[in-house]
Scaffold this motif. Structure first.
Motif, PDB file in Angstrom:
ATOM      1  N   SER A  35       0.830  -1.200   0.000  1.00  0.00           N
ATOM      2  CA  SER A  35       0.000   0.000   0.000  1.00  0.00           C
ATOM      3  C   SER A  35       0.871   1.260   0.000  1.00  0.00           C
ATOM      4  N   ASP A  86     -10.664   4.090  -8.088  1.00  0.00           N
ATOM      5  CA  ASP A  86     -10.951   4.654  -6.775  1.00  0.00           C
ATOM      6  C   ASP A  86     -10.091   3.938  -5.727  1.00  0.00           C
ATOM      7  N   PRO A  87      -9.079   4.622  -5.175  1.00  0.00           N
ATOM      8  CA  PRO A  87      -8.173   3.963  -4.230  1.00  0.00           C
ATOM      9  C   PRO A  87      -8.896   3.288  -3.067  1.00  0.00           C
ATOM     10  N   TRP A  88      -9.916   3.972  -2.556  1.00  0.00           N
ATOM     11  CA  TRP A  88     -10.582   3.426  -1.380  1.00  0.00           C
ATOM     12  C   TRP A  88     -11.293   2.119  -1.673  1.00  0.00           C
ATOM     13  N   SER A  89     -11.935   2.042  -2.838  1.00  0.00           N
ATOM     14  CA  SER A  89     -12.697   0.826  -3.105  1.00  0.00           C
ATOM     15  C   SER A  89     -11.744  -0.362  -3.211  1.00  0.00           C
ATOM     16  N   SER A 123      -8.445  -0.499  -1.717  1.00  0.00           N
ATOM     17  CA  SER A 123      -7.746  -0.810  -0.466  1.00  0.00           C
ATOM     18  C   SER A 123      -8.722  -1.290   0.593  1.00  0.00           C
ATOM     19  N   GLU A 133      -9.278  -3.420   4.456  1.00  0.00           N
ATOM     20  CA  GLU A 133     -10.078  -2.853   5.541  1.00  0.00           C
ATOM     21  C   GLU A 133     -11.450  -3.477   5.564  1.00  0.00           C
TER      22      GLU A 133
END
Lengths: 316, 316
Positions: free
Chosen positions: A159, A182-185, A187, A192
């Motif tokens: 990451s 989309d980085p969040w989707s 990672s 998480e």
């Protein structure tokens, strides 16, 4: 080397793309980004991994294309072996089934098994090499390819936190984000997304924290009773040792995991000079300098005292 | 706007640089990167934060420059207020002590308190705006400045994992890595080096975990009593909200932090479509779509009920 690869791609029609067994994010996402790129060029591609696609990576676009078996009589114009280190980690049979074999890898000392050897051990990920290939070819990068290239680089740089996260890794990631990733989707899917019971188990385990020998080593423990109280299982204790390890000054982190009424598995992590492999071997276990494990009999208090005495001796 | 800022920098000699109270990585590293850049131009700079520098950030180059007190009679040609949202979060007195007041921020609805308003709520971090300023000016980026700019972007994008990690964030990071920043030394310093008391506090906070509305939101809480029991302070609660957030399926994570007998600060994180900024404004607070905070009066149970009702309404 890239030019040679583009020539055999241009000339070929049937392709096999494989990566190492027990595939990680880079292996799978490199396989898929090259597969999707070649399909975009009208090529016929078989994506293969002997171990298929682990559950964590089922979000990768195109992952359904990866098969774990290839017909015994199939032949390919070109086979790519990605991120493998050695051909045997992808499948030794591949050599016999293709006219041209290409090794694309970033492992140091990657075996020179192919007709074309595109290895750069400075690259953050094999995905970064696939990126270079796609850019050199001038092929379009669809959002599906972008997600795979992003994930390849993300996965192999922890990451973007390890020292191998170089300028190229960040630039590839930035370009993929500009292309719609989309980085969040990604990672959150990868890192998480824990089950509530794991956090409930952690809530019971953290109060067992013991820090000793002036803060140079620390431990936490999970007992059978905690599983019962939370409905969690030993699977949920993955990475628990990171909590004692994260304390500033701690050189050896220890995780006690009860497996029977009077028996504990003991996991060690060393962040410094202490060889926990040697320590674990004293306990009938084994492992590396920095990560190892063994077994201790007794109650938790007895197991702790036994292990703490040994560790304390090493740290003094 | 950048041109105007460069003009007042050119004309000025004495500068005050401040950021919001309870400073996070972006606030501190933005303060320091601008401080170091202006000092590099021969300017006289006072770096200020009312809460000083929390322990976690003591690795930031130049952090010793940050004072938490400014002589009552001091006057500055230019004062920069960074990442503050509102002037009062940095210090309302600043307005009276400078000829020109500059607001640099990426908070949506950032208060228009300055003579110059350089606010871009699309920017991943205030540090990205400082980067733009430094690049537009053509000033050199020393390794010390690079570490600060890298950290600012890293901190506000949750280590490049949140959706606000845009192409610019990755490109800034990549350029800083090319300039000598080692990602691991920063992320391990920031995220893998906590004080023992923080883990003790977490051990008390995790059992307060509440998961509601079919698992779509979750909260944990820290009370004044927990500080007393552990010797921890509010500083140690940084990123506690990530624990409820990490649960699979949770869209809104909530962190209750007691600040008085019957008063709680409430921090929100949204990983999806819910605009927690709007929610926080209903509670007299503010913030972004994905990260925001407000205040609620009452006991913990009362505060939870009040907030849960509001969040539940949004998620249904």
């Amino acid at each position: 080397m890239i030019q040679k690869i583009l020539e055999v791609i241009e000339a070929g029609q049937t392709f096999l793309i494989a990566a190492h067994e027990s595939p990680d994010g880079d292996a799978l996402a490199s396989t898929l980004s090259l597969t999707l790129a070649l399909e975009g060029q009208g090529k016929q591609v078989t994506a293969y991994n002997c171990d298929g696609v682990p559950g964590d990576y089922r979000f990768l676009p195109g992952c359904d294309k990866i098969v774990n078996d290839v017909a015994a009589d199939s032949q390919f114009d070109v086979a790519f072996v990605l991120d493998a280190g050695e051909l045997s980690r992808a499948g030794s049979w591949i050599k016999e089934r293709c006219a041209t074999l290409v090794n694309i890898d970033h492992h140091p000392h990657s075996e020179d098994f192919g007709d074309i050897y595109f290895v750069d051990d400075k690259a953050s990920a094999t995905g970064a090499l696939i990126y270079r290939l796609i850019k050199a070819a001038g092929w379009p990068i669809s959002e599906e390819i972008a997600i795979n290239l992003y994930t390849a680089v993300l996965a192999d740089t922890g990451s973007f936190r390890y020292s191998n996260a170089d300028g190229e890794a960040f630039r590839v990631a930035g370009e993929m984000v500009d292309l719609g990733v989309d980085p969040w989707s990604i990672s959150s899917g990868l890192y998480e997304s824990q089950e509530e019971v794991r956090l409930r188990l952690l809530a019971l385990a953290l109060p067992t924290l013991r820090v000793a020998e002036c803060g140079t080593f620390a431990s936490i423990a999970v007992t059978l009773e905690m599983y019962e109280q939370t409905g969690a299982t030993s699977e949920h204790t993955d990475r628990f040792v990171n909590y004692p390890r994260s304390i500033r000054g701690v050189e050896v982190a220890i995780f006690f995991r009860q497996i029977e009424a009077a028996r504990f598995k003991v996991g060690f992590r060393s962040s410094g000079t202490v060889d926990v492999g040697a320590l674990a071997r004293e306990l009938g276990g084994g492992g590396h300098h920095n990560a190892a494990g063994g077994m201790v009999d007794g109650t938790l208090a007895e197991a702790q005292n036994h292990v703490f005495t040994k560790v304390g001796r090493l740290l003094r």
